[in-house]
Enzyme design. Structure first.
Site, PDB file in Angstrom:
ATOM      1  N   GLU A   1      -4.942   1.871   2.383  1.00 24.67           N
ATOM      2  CA  GLU A   1      -5.070   0.694   3.231  1.00 24.67           C
ATOM      3  C   GLU A   1      -5.235   1.080   4.690  1.00 24.67           C
ATOM      4  O   GLU A   1      -5.987   0.448   5.434  1.00 24.67           O
ATOM      5  CB  GLU A   1      -3.825  -0.196   3.067  1.00 24.67           C
ATOM      6  CG  GLU A   1      -3.910  -1.533   3.803  1.00 24.67           C
ATOM      7  CD  GLU A   1      -3.402  -1.490   5.242  1.00 24.67           C
ATOM      8  OE1 GLU A   1      -3.627  -2.454   5.976  1.00 24.67           O
ATOM      9  OE2 GLU A   1      -2.791  -0.473   5.641  1.00 24.67           O
ATOM     10  N   GLU A   2      -4.547   2.135   5.121  1.00 26.55           N
ATOM     11  CA  GLU A   2      -4.467   2.453   6.538  1.00 26.55           C
ATOM     12  C   GLU A   2      -5.798   2.873   7.157  1.00 26.55           C
ATOM     13  O   GLU A   2      -6.111   2.498   8.279  1.00 26.55           O
ATOM     14  CB  GLU A   2      -3.428   3.558   6.777  1.00 26.55           C
ATOM     15  CG  GLU A   2      -1.985   3.134   6.531  1.00 26.55           C
ATOM     16  CD  GLU A   2      -1.474   2.121   7.548  1.00 26.55           C
ATOM     17  OE1 GLU A   2      -2.245   1.690   8.425  1.00 26.55           O
ATOM     18  OE2 GLU A   2      -0.299   1.750   7.449  1.00 26.55           O
TER      19      GLU A   2
ATOM     20  N   HIS B   1       0.828  -1.210   0.000  1.00 26.50           N
ATOM     21  CA  HIS B   1       0.000   0.000   0.000  1.00 26.50           C
ATOM     22  C   HIS B   1       0.860   1.257   0.000  1.00 26.50           C
ATOM     23  O   HIS B   1       1.816   1.384   0.756  1.00 26.50           O
ATOM     24  CB  HIS B   1      -1.026   0.001   1.132  1.00 26.50           C
ATOM     25  CG  HIS B   1      -0.495   0.016   2.524  1.00 26.50           C
ATOM     26  ND1 HIS B   1      -0.160   1.173   3.182  1.00 26.50           N
ATOM     27  CD2 HIS B   1      -0.271  -0.988   3.402  1.00 26.50           C
ATOM     28  CE1 HIS B   1       0.241   0.886   4.410  1.00 26.50           C
ATOM     29  NE2 HIS B   1       0.191  -0.417   4.570  1.00 26.50           N
TER      30      HIS B   1
ATOM     31  N   HIS C   1       3.439   2.693  12.729  1.00 22.06           N
ATOM     32  CA  HIS C   1       2.572   3.853  12.960  1.00 22.06           C
ATOM     33  C   HIS C   1       3.187   4.917  13.862  1.00 22.06           C
ATOM     34  O   HIS C   1       2.465   5.721  14.454  1.00 22.06           O
ATOM     35  CB  HIS C   1       1.218   3.426  13.535  1.00 22.06           C
ATOM     36  CG  HIS C   1       0.423   2.537  12.635  1.00 22.06           C
ATOM     37  ND1 HIS C   1      -0.774   1.967  13.036  1.00 22.06           N
ATOM     38  CD2 HIS C   1       0.635   2.106  11.371  1.00 22.06           C
ATOM     39  CE1 HIS C   1      -1.259   1.223  12.044  1.00 22.06           C
ATOM     40  NE2 HIS C   1      -0.409   1.301  11.023  1.00 22.06           N
TER      41      HIS C   1
ATOM     42  N   ASP D   1       6.117   0.662   6.788  1.00 24.44           N
ATOM     43  CA  ASP D   1       4.669   0.480   6.621  1.00 24.44           C
ATOM     44  C   ASP D   1       4.100   1.592   5.727  1.00 24.44           C
ATOM     45  O   ASP D   1       3.664   2.620   6.239  1.00 24.44           O
ATOM     46  CB  ASP D   1       3.999   0.491   7.996  1.00 24.44           C
ATOM     47  CG  ASP D   1       2.517   0.154   7.933  1.00 24.44           C
ATOM     48  OD1 ASP D   1       2.073  -0.440   6.931  1.00 24.44           O
ATOM     49  OD2 ASP D   1       1.810   0.492   8.897  1.00 24.44           O
TER      50      ASP D   1
ATOM     51  N   ASP E   1       3.314  -6.405   3.408  1.00 26.47           N
ATOM     52  CA  ASP E   1       2.876  -5.338   4.304  1.00 26.47           C
ATOM     53  C   ASP E   1       3.225  -5.683   5.748  1.00 26.47           C
ATOM     54  O   ASP E   1       2.419  -5.512   6.651  1.00 26.47           O
ATOM     55  CB  ASP E   1       1.370  -5.094   4.153  1.00 26.47           C
ATOM     56  CG  ASP E   1       0.882  -3.895   4.956  1.00 26.47           C
ATOM     57  OD1 ASP E   1       1.733  -3.062   5.356  1.00 26.47           O
ATOM     58  OD2 ASP E   1      -0.336  -3.786   5.215  1.00 26.47           O
TER      59      ASP E   1
END
Length: 470
Positions: free
Chosen positions: A328-329, A282, A426, A294, A356
């Site tokens: 995606e997130e 992503h 994140h 990520d 991912d």
């Protein structure tokens, strides 16, 4: 003469099968060689991370990433490169959040927080209230409205440290982040603070998506993550003094959906052009770091799969696509749109691989497939052994490729070593300097090797008794 001819025929057959076996070994060896000596994934990631940065859906950086990756795919000489339109949510963080713990004696201790993705803001002057600490939704229910109304709920369930699979540990506590505000609002809470999804103790808050479900806007409460060190501090202070209060201020906002794109490149199959195999990651990320693990790593590894096939002299039988999914997130809009369009066009997706889980040392793959296809994968294990790839298990694949699932196709997920992944996930530490070049390139080669094998041999259909009778 007949015996001589039979002997020669047997020799030729044995030679043929031996060459075939060696061909796979040699092809995979060449793939790894190309990736480790002539790889492009690290350079691509460098630009994506350091020149563009965090790529929150709907942001300018996300659109810059779309333009950059399309341009790079165009340079590879693929048969086709295009953008697939998709509407995505646009949530903005605003200026930096602030928070402090206030003891009963009025002493203030600054703590590290960040708004969770999708959260509403606090009032303009911030929010201060007494705190109720819980470990799960059952404790929340047991306390009831009389003990929660007008207070801030503090979810403090850590990731389970004795689980070797860090993704299993993450799955065991992420519901407090995602559904915490919805559950707390049922009991009159005015805000939510969630312990960051992180196995180590540090000062970095980790963001991530949350939901309000169908809760009316007027009833939505602000939700933020607190660093693990500060979660420990807050918990200790609450045990010593129940009158302890927390103040936090955040300025996030949900705007109208905006137009964005999935980025797609294709090598058309030489024998079965209507059978599609995809590899992807992503393109969007959270905004605290630059999204290197990520999922910048998955994006550039997937791009390099197509390049490595070309550089290794492999002509795919089936059409192979790289798909860089958007959103995606905080919505999965890109993955859903790709599957929707594929269904409308009647495209036959026989295989999909997603990366991912970070750019760490690859260990293997997990597969969502029938037993026949999985047994086929197990027969390839010796080909991966020289590269220390040993993990071949049934399990999940990836969020973006999930909507493509059918009864007969194969979905797979690259599984790198995950022990350091949630240190960065994140958080502001998800940056380019946290990625090791060699580990990233090993992952790209491992993905390419699996794509090569599935393209060469296809997938095994279900052969159960029910289908045979049909």
């Amino acid at each position: 003469m007949r015996i001589l001819k039979s002997t020669m025929l047997l020799f030729l057959l044995l030679t043929f099968f031996n060459v075939n076996a060696q061909t796979d070994e040699e092809a995979i060896k060449e793939i790894y060689k190309q990736s480790l000596t002539n790889g492009k994934s690290y350079d691509w990631l460098n630009y994506l991370s350091t020149q563009i940065g965090g790529r929150l859906s709907g942001s300018l950086n996300a659109e810059r990433a779309v333009a950059y990756t399309k341009e790079e795919l165009d340079k590879l000489g693929l048969d086709k490169v295009w953008l697939q339109p998709v509407m995505v949510p646009k949530w903005v963080r605003g200026y930096k959040e602030s928070a402090f713990i206030e003891s009963g004696k009025g002493k203030k201790t600054t703590v590290n927080i960040c708004a969770l993705g999708g959260s509403v803001s606090t009032p303009a002057l911030g929010l201060k209230a007494n705190v109720v600490e819980v470990k799960n939704f059952e404790e929340l229910k047991a306390l009831g409205k009389e003990n929660i109304a007008g207070k801030i709920v503090f979810y403090n369930r850590p990731m389970q440290a004795d689980l070797i699979s860090t993704f299993e540990a993450y799955g065991g506590c992420v519901n407090q982040r995602y559904k915490g505000a919805v559950e707390a609002s049922k009991y009159g809470a005015i805000g939510v603070i969630v312990r960051s999804m992180n196995l180590r103790l540090d000062d970095l808050p980790h963001t991530g998506s949350m939901t309000y479900d169908d809760l009316p806007v007027a009833n939505r409460i602000p939700s933020a993550a607190i660093s693990t060190n500060d979660a420990e501090l807050l918990s200790t202070m609450l045990k010593l003094d129940k009158s302890t209060k927390l103040y936090f201020k955040q300025n996030c906002k949900q705007l109208k959906d905006v137009l964005s794109y999935n980025v797609i490149g294709q090598i058309t199959g030489s024998e079965f052009p209507n059978e599609y195999m995809i590899v992807g990651g992503h393109l969007d990320s959270w905004d605290l770091g630059d999204g290197s693990h990520d999922d910048g790593a998955g994006v550039v590894q997937s791009m390099d799969v197509l390049r490595l096939l070309k550089e290794s002299g492999i002509t795919p039988k089936r059409s192979i696509r790289v798909v860089l999914f958007m959103n995606e997130e905080n919505g999965l809009r890109g993955g859903k749109k790709y599957a929707e369009v594929a269904k409308q066009k009647g495209e036959n997706h026989v295989f999909a691989l997603e990366s991912d889980s970070g750019g760490f040392t690859p260990r293997g793959f997990s597969f969502d497939c029938n037993d026949a296809s999985f047994n086929q994968v197990l027969s390839w294990q010796p080909l991966f052994k020289p590269y220390l790839i040993h993990y071949f298990e049934k399990g999940g694949s990836g969020a973006d490729v999930g909507p493509l699932k059918t009864e007969t196709n194969v979905l797979a997920g690259l599984r790198p070593d995950s022990q350091r992944y949630f240190d960065h996930h994140h958080a502001s530490s998800d940056t380019f300097d946290a990625v090791n070049k060699r580990e990233l390139e090993l992952g790209a080669a491992t993905m390419t090797a699996l794509v090569y094998l599935f393209d060469k041999y296809g997938i095994n259909p279900i052969t159960n008794e029910k289908q045979i009778k049909k």
